[in-house]
Design an enzyme around this catalytic site. Structure first.
Site, PDB file in Angstrom:
ATOM      1  N   ASN A  53       0.788  -1.220  -0.116  1.00 52.21           N
ATOM      2  CA  ASN A  53       0.068  -0.056   0.014  1.00 52.21           C
ATOM      3  C   ASN A  53       0.907   1.315   0.068  1.00 52.21           C
ATOM      4  OD1 ASN A  53       0.586  -0.673   2.715  1.00 52.21           O
ATOM      5  ND2 ASN A  53      -1.059   0.478   3.500  1.00 52.21           N
ATOM      6  N   VAL A  54       0.520   2.423  -0.626  1.00 55.77           N
ATOM      7  CA  VAL A  54       1.197   3.495  -0.887  1.00 55.77           C
ATOM      8  C   VAL A  54       0.047   4.740  -0.443  1.00 55.77           C
ATOM      9  CG1 VAL A  54       2.321   5.085  -2.431  1.00 55.77           C
ATOM     10  CG2 VAL A  54       2.707   2.592  -2.656  1.00 55.77           C
ATOM     11  N   GLU A  55       0.180   5.234   0.610  1.00 53.40           N
ATOM     12  CA  GLU A  55      -0.734   6.357   1.206  1.00 53.40           C
ATOM     13  C   GLU A  55      -0.612   7.636   0.785  1.00 53.40           C
ATOM     14  OE1 GLU A  55      -1.995   4.150   5.290  1.00 53.40           O
ATOM     15  OE2 GLU A  55      -0.861   5.927   5.374  1.00 53.40           O
ATOM     16  N   CYS A  71      -4.130   0.881  -2.589  1.00 53.76           N
ATOM     17  CA  CYS A  71      -4.002  -0.182  -1.753  1.00 53.76           C
ATOM     18  C   CYS A  71      -3.109  -1.305  -2.516  1.00 53.76           C
ATOM     19  CB  CYS A  71      -5.221  -1.118  -1.607  1.00 53.76           C
ATOM     20  SG  CYS A  71      -6.790  -0.283  -0.951  1.00 53.76           S
ATOM     21  N   GLU A  77      -3.132  -4.394  -3.443  1.00 53.07           N
ATOM     22  CA  GLU A  77      -3.585  -5.034  -4.507  1.00 53.07           C
ATOM     23  C   GLU A  77      -3.497  -4.086  -5.926  1.00 53.07           C
ATOM     24  OE1 GLU A  77      -5.570  -6.503  -0.838  1.00 53.07           O
ATOM     25  OE2 GLU A  77      -4.949  -4.755  -1.771  1.00 53.07           O
ATOM     26  N   CYS A 130      -9.939  -5.571   0.858  1.00 46.00           N
ATOM     27  CA  CYS A 130     -11.365  -4.640   0.896  1.00 46.00           C
ATOM     28  C   CYS A 130     -12.009  -4.814  -0.358  1.00 46.00           C
ATOM     29  CB  CYS A 130     -10.951  -3.180   0.833  1.00 46.00           C
ATOM     30  SG  CYS A 130     -10.246  -2.516  -0.502  1.00 46.00           S
ATOM     31  N   CYS A 188     -10.803  -4.031  -3.800  1.00 51.72           N
ATOM     32  CA  CYS A 188      -9.536  -4.706  -4.234  1.00 51.72           C
ATOM     33  C   CYS A 188     -10.190  -6.265  -4.578  1.00 51.72           C
ATOM     34  CB  CYS A 188      -8.640  -4.896  -3.100  1.00 51.72           C
ATOM     35  SG  CYS A 188      -7.752  -3.213  -2.917  1.00 51.72           S
TER      36      CYS A 188
END
Length: 237
Positions: free
Chosen positions: A44-46, A55, A57, A88, A91
């Site tokens: 994940n990369v916020e 996310c 995925e 989620c 995803c």
């Protein structure tokens, strides 16, 4: 294909350690087994603008196609403790698109198929059912994108001295403020013996059907109430 779940989870854990999660402190890693045997990963990369967060995925699917494409066979998604984590909803849709209903997702106490995680999923088959070549072969493929739009006008004609019926499918939405420059006749209908047959031809194209009788009167054979200017509902004779 044999699935090495511990190895797949180890790859997901390694990817999790590269996650960028400064806002949630919830790093996620994911690894997928592709149908050709290779392993692809993502984390994940916020983003400070939370809605732009990616996310894990998302990264997995990008890596899948950046490295040659293919179909996902099995996926392991883990949290910061290396424990299997459920994707989620968004995803799950991503994994269904790129793994199909048979793709397995690691879970406790057993891996779950995508069609268990996302029953009644929307997918490519739903698009093909509406616009694919086998959906309604009577609608030309080049016109499939217009289905549900425009208006079909059904009108009488003469053939061999006898009254027959035909029609045409017009791109116009029926209003002057449609704002669509692409107007005009999309398709001319076949010559058929009854108005009802042409109405059936029209209903697979659009819900707006206008029948013009021999005297020029208009009746509505479409869905809902007749629009302004059309005084009556069409009845098959």
């Amino acid at each position: 294909m044999e699935i090495d779940w511990p190895g797949l989870r180890a790859a997901a854990i390694d990817a999790m350690r590269h996650a960028y999660a400064p806002y949630s402190d919830f790093p996620v890693g994911v690894a997928g087994l592709v149908d050709d045997g290779r392993i692809v990963v993502g984390c994940n990369v916020e983003n400070a603008s939370y809605g732009l967060t990616l996310c894990a995925e998302c990264g997995l699917v990008s890596a899948l196609h950046a490295s040659g494409g293919g179909q996902l066979v099995a996926v392991s998604c883990v949290d910061a403790n290396g424990t299997p984590l459920m994707p989620c909803g968004r995803c799950r849709q991503l994994l269904f698109e790129h793994g199909g209903p048979d793709c397995l997702v690691e879970a406790v106490p057993r891996p779950l198929r995508m069609d268990e995680l996302l029953p009644h999923a929307f997918g490519r088959a739903d698009l093909d059912a509406l616009t694919g070549p086998a959906a309604l072969p009577e609608v030309p493929a080049r016109l499939a994108r217009y289905r549900g739009r425009g208006t079909v006008f059904v009108h009488p004609d003469l053939s061999g001295g006898e009254q027959v019926w035909t029609g045409y499918w017009e791109r116009s939405a029926g209003s002057s403020d449609a704002g669509d420059a692409e107007v005009g006749i999309l398709e001319e209908g076949p010559i058929l013996p009854t108005a009802a047959a042409v109405v059936r031809w029209g209903r697979v194209r659009t819900s707006r059907i206008v029948v013009v009788d021999a005297e020029g009167g208009l009746s509505w054979a479409g869905e809902g109430d007749p629009p302004e200017g059309i005084g009556k509902l069409w009845e098959a004779s």
